[in-house]
Motif scaffolding. Structure first.
Motif, PDB file in Angstrom:
ATOM      1  N   ILE A  79      41.528  28.922  42.540  1.00 30.71           N
ATOM      2  CA  ILE A  79      41.308  29.820  43.678  1.00 30.71           C
ATOM      3  C   ILE A  79      40.035  30.627  43.456  1.00 30.71           C
ATOM      4  N   SER A  80      39.254  30.792  44.534  1.00 29.24           N
ATOM      5  CA  SER A  80      37.992  31.528  44.456  1.00 29.24           C
ATOM      6  C   SER A  80      38.163  32.946  44.957  1.00 29.24           C
ATOM      7  N   ASN A  81      37.578  33.869  44.234  1.00 26.81           N
ATOM      8  CA  ASN A  81      37.509  35.261  44.676  1.00 26.81           C
ATOM      9  C   ASN A  81      36.157  35.455  45.334  1.00 26.81           C
TER      10      ASN A  81
ATOM     11  N   LYS B 162      34.047  27.442  47.569  1.00 33.07           N
ATOM     12  CA  LYS B 162      35.441  26.995  47.502  1.00 33.07           C
ATOM     13  C   LYS B 162      35.560  25.730  46.673  1.00 33.07           C
ATOM     14  N   VAL B 163      36.704  25.590  45.992  1.00 36.19           N
ATOM     15  CA  VAL B 163      37.013  24.365  45.273  1.00 36.19           C
ATOM     16  C   VAL B 163      37.662  23.390  46.245  1.00 36.19           C
ATOM     17  N   ILE B 164      37.176  22.153  46.248  1.00 37.44           N
ATOM     18  CA  ILE B 164      37.744  21.114  47.115  1.00 37.44           C
ATOM     19  C   ILE B 164      38.872  20.454  46.342  1.00 37.44           C
ATOM     20  N   ASP B 165      40.084  20.832  46.653  1.00 40.40           N
ATOM     21  CA  ASP B 165      41.240  20.420  45.859  1.00 40.40           C
ATOM     22  C   ASP B 165      41.380  18.904  45.772  1.00 40.40           C
TER      23      ASP B 165
ATOM     24  N   LYS C 244      36.592  23.827  34.114  1.00 45.66           N
ATOM     25  CA  LYS C 244      35.250  24.221  33.672  1.00 45.66           C
ATOM     26  C   LYS C 244      34.685  25.354  34.508  1.00 45.66           C
ATOM     27  N   CYS C 245      34.945  25.335  35.823  1.00 45.50           N
ATOM     28  CA  CYS C 245      34.396  26.379  36.703  1.00 45.50           C
ATOM     29  C   CYS C 245      34.957  27.754  36.344  1.00 45.50           C
ATOM     30  N   ILE C 246      36.212  27.789  35.914  1.00 49.17           N
ATOM     31  CA  ILE C 246      36.824  29.057  35.504  1.00 49.17           C
ATOM     32  C   ILE C 246      36.168  29.557  34.225  1.00 49.17           C
TER      33      ILE C 246
ATOM     34  N   LYS D 271      36.485  32.618  39.766  1.00 48.71           N
ATOM     35  CA  LYS D 271      37.407  31.493  39.829  1.00 48.71           C
ATOM     36  C   LYS D 271      38.607  31.769  38.909  1.00 48.71           C
ATOM     37  N   LYS D 272      39.778  31.472  39.415  1.00 46.78           N
ATOM     38  CA  LYS D 272      40.993  31.594  38.619  1.00 46.78           C
ATOM     39  C   LYS D 272      41.954  30.494  39.059  1.00 46.78           C
TER      40      LYS D 272
END
Length: 534
Positions: free
Chosen positions: A6-8, A35-38, A46-48, A56-57
């Motif tokens: 999830i993106s903040n 946004k992350v494309i699920d 890695k993005c977190i 990102k969390k």
């Protein structure tokens, strides 16, 4: 829609670091939102890990663990559990006191290894869900190399149901990707971080509990699954050769070349370098070596018990082509490249500053509305430079750039104004100018007056002169002065005539003449004031 990562948006600063580090580019940027494309994400985490703003969390569900307390439920703890927690056996004791039957995922790993031993040819382990997602979504043509066997966590879930009965299932590991892989198999999937958060929220003092251990049966060699080469240790002499590949980049390189290999090889693959003990939700304050030592020491503390034997379970698995195919024409791709200044191959720098490995990939992402043109730094610089140049060129002020006494640039207004004046003569006029002053320049039988501002460019690149033509303003000021003078003279003339007339009729007017003089004198003084406006 984002489901697992999830993106903040409030924290996202558009640095593109997450996209640059994402091995599959499953992050979209649009309308200042990341946004992350699920459906395209492999959940490597890695993005977190790399986000400098903590924007990102992943999905935290630790509060749900409390719902299982007070009645019997089954917990599968992955083997890296014993390398992560300082007091793993006290944590087990706490969970047991609240109704949990604790069993090691390594049992499932042992069952999976038994299935691996039946395979031949070139086969890749399928214990890591990131590896499976990567192949299904980005290398579907390599599915034939995946071992058609479920992961240890799924094998363990099926074993637990058969051995202990139909109770709620909870899985605990250092892996974010397990949340998606196991959502149909387990009632709750937690990371080690989530379990720690739960203990903290419940204010649990773990030292209030005595050490306790997982339930029988116990695995043999599979407890070493989470370290590099751990799977290979369980295979014996089944394959002609065994080796491991770790890290998504290395896995992608291997998949690009696997078709050139012949033989009976088994490849242990892990998205995390160092194995599962280095999972995205594992501790970062202790080294990989310390984790391996902890794992080995804690395994030795577990009492010997009943081993698994004669287990009959269906552990077969099939894989699907989940690749997202685009159908953009070459013309559409070229149109995007042209629109961001990539008019030929030499301008496709492939610098990766935008996050994509090539300008072509970026163009496709723009077509898919995953990226914006402005993410290209060279395009942005060109765009800003063009606007800046236009402003400088079209401004009515006269702008010159001088380096070592040579006038290297004159904007349009300067070129038109100084058309009859050579650069050498113009420099002679300007060279003594300080930071700012008025300067009079004779041009075409006219004396033009300029306010000149001078400043230096950085890195000794030259000096900039900005000349504002104030000739009309100064002429207007001179005309105002003349009008003032003429007005005052007229007032004096009227006043003198009035005085003569006043003397003739003094007997009639009496003191009124004194008052008249007073008013005219005041008006004269007012007209002589410097700040007067006509």
């Amino acid at each position: 829609m984002e489901k697992y990562i999830i993106s903040n948006q409030a924290n996202c600063k558009y640095c593109y670091k997450c996209l640059r580090n994402c091995p599959v580019k499953s992050i979209s940027f649009s309308d200042n939102i990341s946004k992350v494309i699920d459906s395209e994400c492999v959940l490597c985490g890695k993005c977190i890990e790399v986000c400098p703003q903590d924007a990102k969390k992943y999905l935290f569900e630790y509060e749900r663990l409390k719902y299982f307390f007070g009645k019997k439920f089954l917990v599968s703890v992955s083997p890296s559990f014993f390398s992560h927690f300082d007091e793993p056996f006290k944590v087990i004791s706490y969970l047991k006191k609240n109704g949990a039957i604790i069993s090691e995922t390594s049992i499932g790993a042992e069952l999976v290894s038994n299935e691996y031993k039946k395979l031949s040819g070139i086969k890749i382990s399928t214990a890591c869900p990131v590896v499976v997602d990567l192949v299904e979504k980005y290398y579907p043509e390599k599915i034939k190399y995946l071992s058609p066997v479920v992961s240890p966590a799924i094998a363990h879930a099926r074993f637990l149901k058969q051995y202990f009965g139909n109770y709620p299932l909870v899985f605990i590991s250092p892996c974010i990707a397990k949340k998606r892989e196991l959502e149909e198999e387990y009632d709750l999937v937690l990371t080690f971080e989530e379990l720690e958060k739960f203990l903290e929220s419940e204010k649990v003092d773990i030292f209030d509990f005595e050490d306790d251990f997982p339930q029988e049966p116990h695995p043999k060699l599979a407890r070493f699954y989470p370290i590099s080469g751990g799977i290979l240790k369980t295979l014996g002499e089944t394959f002609e050769q065994v080796f491991n590949v770790e890290g998504v980049k290395n896995i992608k390189d291997f998949l690009d070349r696997v078709d050139d290999i012949d033989g009976n090889y088994f490849v242990e693959m892990s998205a995390c370098i160092g194995g599962c003990i280095e999972g995205p939700a594992s501790r970062k304050d202790i080294s990989q070596l310390e984790k391996r030592i902890r794992l080995s020491q804690n395994i030795k503390k577990i009492p010997e018990g009943l081993a698994i034997e004669n287990v009959e379970l269906d552990l077969k698995r099939e894989f699907k082509d989940k690749k997202h195919y685009h159908n953009y024409t070459e013309q559409q791709i070229q149109e995007v490249l042209f629109s961001i200044g990539k008019t030929d191959k030499s301008k496709e720098l492939n610098c990766s500053a935008c996050g994509y490995d090539t300008c072509r990939e970026k163009a496709i992402a723009v077509l898919e509305k995953k990226a914006e043109k402005e993410m290209c730094i060279t395009y942005l610089i060109d765009k800003v430079s063009t606007v800046s140049n236009m402003v400088v060129e079209e401004t009515p002020n006269l702008i010159l750039i001088v380096k070592d006494g040579n006038i290297n640039y004159k904007n349009k207004a300067a070129r038109l104004t100084f058309m009859s004046l050579s650069n050498k003569k113009l420099w002679e006029i300007l060279k003594d100018v300080e930071q700012s002053e008025f300067k009079e320049i004779a041009l075409n039988n006219k004396n033009l007056k300029f306010f000149v501002k001078k400043f230096s460019l950085p890195e000794d690149s030259g000096e900039v002169f900005i000349l504002t033509d104030v000739t009309k303003e100064l002429e207007q000021e001179e005309r105002v002065k003349i009008i003032k003078k003429q007005t005052i003279e007229k007032i004096e003339e009227v006043l003198n005539k009035q005085m003569l007339l006043a003397q003739e009729i003094a007997s009639l007017l009496g003191e009124s003449i004194a008052e008249t003089k007073s008013h005219f004198t005041e008006f004269k003084r007012y007209m002589e004031e410097e700040n007067d406006y006509l």
